[in-house]
Design a protein around this motif. Structure first.
Motif, PDB file in Angstrom:
ATOM      1  N   VAL A  83       0.818  -1.217   0.000  1.00 20.93           N
ATOM      2  CA  VAL A  83       0.000   0.000   0.000  1.00 20.93           C
ATOM      3  C   VAL A  83       0.851   1.267   0.000  1.00 20.93           C
ATOM      4  N   TRP A  84       2.104   1.171   0.436  1.00 23.40           N
ATOM      5  CA  TRP A  84       2.975   2.350   0.403  1.00 23.40           C
ATOM      6  C   TRP A  84       3.241   2.799  -1.038  1.00 23.40           C
ATOM      7  N   THR A  85       3.054   1.913  -2.002  1.00 22.55           N
ATOM      8  CA  THR A  85       3.223   2.315  -3.402  1.00 22.55           C
ATOM      9  C   THR A  85       2.162   3.321  -3.822  1.00 22.55           C
ATOM     10  N   PHE A  86       1.057   3.398  -3.071  1.00 21.92           N
ATOM     11  CA  PHE A  86      -0.027   4.338  -3.351  1.00 21.92           C
ATOM     12  C   PHE A  86       0.006   5.548  -2.427  1.00 21.92           C
ATOM     13  N   GLN A  87       0.620   5.370  -1.269  1.00 20.08           N
ATOM     14  CA  GLN A  87       0.575   6.376  -0.216  1.00 20.08           C
ATOM     15  C   GLN A  87       1.809   7.269  -0.236  1.00 20.08           C
TER      16      GLN A  87
END
Length: 108
Positions: A83-87
């Motif tokens: 999810v860090w790839t989006f955040q």
């Protein structure tokens, strides 16, 4: 007890849509890790690229215990990396800081 957090998404409509799709079908291991740590309810809201998370906890919840359990859980670590790839961190976040605890300034 209620805890409210904020975090930003990368300002890309395609990434935001994909992030939301992944939350429609949350990994079962992630849901289980949330529920077993004293979190009784969780909601995430979005305006633009800013996220707001509202988390309700019972008396067994501890930020320290949750952090330790998450660090020891490979599936949670995989999810967090994914999810860090989006955040992206809020502008005032310290290095490595993701979801930032918000201060309540008003209650009716």
């Amino acid at each position: 007890m209620r805890h409210c957090f904020a975090l930003d998404l990368k300002d890309d409509p395609a990434l935001i849509a994909e992030y939301e799709r992944h939350h429609e079908r949350l990994w079962p291991e992630i849901e289980a890790s949330i529920k077993t740590q004293g979190i009784t309810d969780m909601e995430i809201y979005r305006v633009g690229s800013r996220l707001f998370m509202i988390m309700e906890t019972d008396e067994t919840f501890s930020f320290e215990a949750k952090a330790a359990a998450d660090a020891a859980n490979p599936k949670v670590q995989e999810w967090e990396t994914f999810v860090w790839t989006f955040q992206q961190a809020l502008p005032m976040a310290k290095p490595g800081e993701k979801w930032m605890l918000m201060d309540r300034i008003f209650k009716l």
